[in-house]
Design an enzyme around this catalytic site. Structure first.
Site, PDB file in Angstrom:
ATOM      1  N   GLY A 106       0.786  -1.227   0.000  1.00 36.73           N
ATOM      2  CA  GLY A 106       0.000   0.000   0.000  1.00 36.73           C
ATOM      3  C   GLY A 106       0.816   1.274   0.000  1.00 36.73           C
ATOM      4  O   GLY A 106       0.311   2.329   0.399  1.00 36.73           O
TER       5      GLY A 106
ATOM      6  N   GLY B 293       2.683   0.520  -5.101  1.00 40.18           N
ATOM      7  CA  GLY B 293       1.588  -0.435  -5.074  1.00 40.18           C
ATOM      8  C   GLY B 293       0.247   0.225  -5.320  1.00 40.18           C
ATOM      9  O   GLY B 293      -0.583  -0.276  -6.085  1.00 40.18           O
TER      10      GLY B 293
ATOM     11  N   ALA C 221       5.700   6.867  -9.287  1.00 36.94           N
ATOM     12  CA  ALA C 221       4.355   6.372  -8.986  1.00 36.94           C
ATOM     13  C   ALA C 221       3.284   7.427  -9.227  1.00 36.94           C
ATOM     14  O   ALA C 221       2.226   7.136  -9.802  1.00 36.94           O
ATOM     15  CB  ALA C 221       4.303   5.882  -7.541  1.00 36.94           C
TER      16      ALA C 221
ATOM     17  N   LYS D 215      20.673   1.676 -10.362  1.00 38.89           N
ATOM     18  CA  LYS D 215      20.415   3.084 -10.684  1.00 38.89           C
ATOM     19  C   LYS D 215      20.110   3.881  -9.427  1.00 38.89           C
ATOM     20  O   LYS D 215      20.346   5.104  -9.379  1.00 38.89           O
ATOM     21  CB  LYS D 215      19.291   3.192 -11.712  1.00 38.89           C
ATOM     22  CG  LYS D 215      17.970   2.543 -11.295  1.00 38.89           C
ATOM     23  CD  LYS D 215      17.048   3.465 -10.545  1.00 38.89           C
ATOM     24  CE  LYS D 215      15.793   2.766 -10.104  1.00 38.89           C
ATOM     25  NZ  LYS D 215      14.862   3.652  -9.374  1.00 38.89           N
TER      26      LYS D 215
ATOM     27  N   ASN E 112      15.908   8.649  -3.780  1.00 39.10           N
ATOM     28  CA  ASN E 112      17.349   8.443  -3.715  1.00 39.10           C
ATOM     29  C   ASN E 112      18.103   9.724  -4.036  1.00 39.10           C
ATOM     30  O   ASN E 112      19.071  10.080  -3.367  1.00 39.10           O
ATOM     31  CB  ASN E 112      17.753   7.327  -4.672  1.00 39.10           C
ATOM     32  CG  ASN E 112      17.180   5.994  -4.254  1.00 39.10           C
ATOM     33  OD1 ASN E 112      17.695   5.335  -3.363  1.00 39.10           O
ATOM     34  ND2 ASN E 112      16.083   5.592  -4.895  1.00 39.10           N
TER      35      ASN E 112
ATOM     36  N   GLU F  62      15.824   2.919  -1.326  1.00 36.91           N
ATOM     37  CA  GLU F  62      16.449   1.641  -1.655  1.00 36.91           C
ATOM     38  C   GLU F  62      17.953   1.754  -1.897  1.00 36.91           C
ATOM     39  O   GLU F  62      18.715   0.833  -1.622  1.00 36.91           O
ATOM     40  CB  GLU F  62      15.781   1.038  -2.902  1.00 36.91           C
ATOM     41  CG  GLU F  62      14.324   0.652  -2.716  1.00 36.91           C
ATOM     42  CD  GLU F  62      14.147  -0.662  -1.973  1.00 36.91           C
ATOM     43  OE1 GLU F  62      15.163  -1.273  -1.581  1.00 36.91           O
ATOM     44  OE2 GLU F  62      12.994  -1.062  -1.775  1.00 36.91           O
TER      45      GLU F  62
END
Length: 337
Positions: free
Chosen positions: A15, A19, A144, A195, A260, A285
């Site tokens: 969520g 997503g 997103a 990346k 990032n 990430e």
């Protein structure tokens, strides 16, 4: 595998931003789409308010998108699409494994490597779901919010199984989203993971005020690092200069929608890692991927100086200006090396 019909039953797990955006997009194409979230309180709030105010404020969830924390959400679905952070990927697979029918397609939109083991996501999927389920994923240059807002987007869909690629294309190709098939699973995963480290690097350089020349140099030589790593693990060069490689790198290295890049900018401006992470407020990430990527590169004897310097800034407290100086003072070499 089930025959994938034009109208599919789809469950999206996760969520967060990605997503939610994928579930909204799928619900615009198919009547029966469910979004699974971790707890009942969150599911109830999203169902009532028809908005994910934390991650995609202002976006109304389609009326046909059902939100649930019930494990039964995945039962009978043609496609189960995982969109959780890489750190939760194995746990999610373990959760769904006993609930899956043999003919359900499982795919993921997660990027990164497992931080504890350095494993690729397709390796984790084989370990947790068994080798009889072919890997399948989508990756590429995509924020997103823009997918949710129906801004034009092109992604790679990768699998060793043509039927699984067909299933993902049937599920998601349409309206503002275009999918391109690719059988190079490791190449698509590699580009999507590394990346993020390069986006931290360009963010650091921009935050420190090094200018457009430095950003272009970092991106270009960063791509060379990805290509060297790719050659060592068997990725196809064309994949790494395609959507999930070069395309995704350009996006995340140049636009501040990238978490990032934003974290890197804050580091370049002098903030410490904990403060920068707190200000971003979501999973970044590239921080964990930098540690895992450097360890894997060392094991493979692959030279990745930019990733190594990002790792030093993140984990060894190396000052930003020292990092740039170390990169500039490296011995001259041939560009094709």
């Amino acid at each position: 595998m089930n025959q994938c019909f034009p109208r599919m039953r789809i469950a999206v797990l996760g969520g967060g931003c990605w997503g939610t955006a994928l579930a909204v997009h799928a619900a615009r194409l198919h009547a029966d789409v469910a979004l699974w979230v971790r707890n009942d309180a969150t599911a109830g709030q999203l169902e009532r308010e028809r908005e994910n105010a934390r991650y995609l404020p202002g976006l109304r969830l389609p009326d046909n998108l059902r939100v649930s924390a019930d494990p039964a959400t995945i039962e009978g679905r043609d496609l189960v699409l995982i969109a959780v952070p890489s750190g939760a990927f194995r746990e999610t697979l373990r959760w769904i494994a006993p609930r899956l029918a043999h003919d359900q397609v499982v795919a993921w939109a997660t990027k990164g490597l497992e931080t504890a083991t350095g494993a690729w996501l397709h390796e984790i999927a084989e370990q947790e779901l068994g080798p009889e389920r072919p890997p399948a994923l989508i990756s590429g240059p995509s924020f997103a919010a823009e997918v949710a807002q129906e801004q034009p987007t092109a992604l790679s869909v990768a699998s060793s199984d043509e039927g699984h690629m067909d299933c993902l294309v049937t599920a998601l190709h349409g309206r503002s989203l275009r999918l391109y098939r690719n059988t190079d699973v490791i190449g698509v995963e590699l580009g999507g993971a590394l990346k993020n480290v390069l986006a931290v690097a360009t963010g650091i350089a921009d935050g420190a005020g090094f200018g457009a020349n430095a950003r272009a140099a970092l991106m270009t030589r960063g791509l060379a690092e990805i290509q060297r790593f790719g050659a060592a693990v068997g990725a196809r060069p064309t994949t790494l200069t395609g959507l999930s490689g070069l395309g995704d790198m350009i996006l995340t290295c140049t636009d501040n929608q990238s978490r990032n890049r934003r974290l890197g900018r804050m580091l370049g401006e002098g903030l410490d890692l904990d403060t920068a992470r707190a200000r971003v407020g979501q999973s970044v990430e590239g921080v964990e991927t930098a540690r895992v990527a450097v360890a894997r590169a060392k094991a493979l004897e692959v030279d990745m100086p930019i990733c190594a310097e990002v790792h030093a800034v993140l984990y060894q407290g190396r000052p930003v200006h020292d990092t740039v100086r170390r990169l500039l003072e490296r011995d001259a070499t041939r560009e094709e090396d």
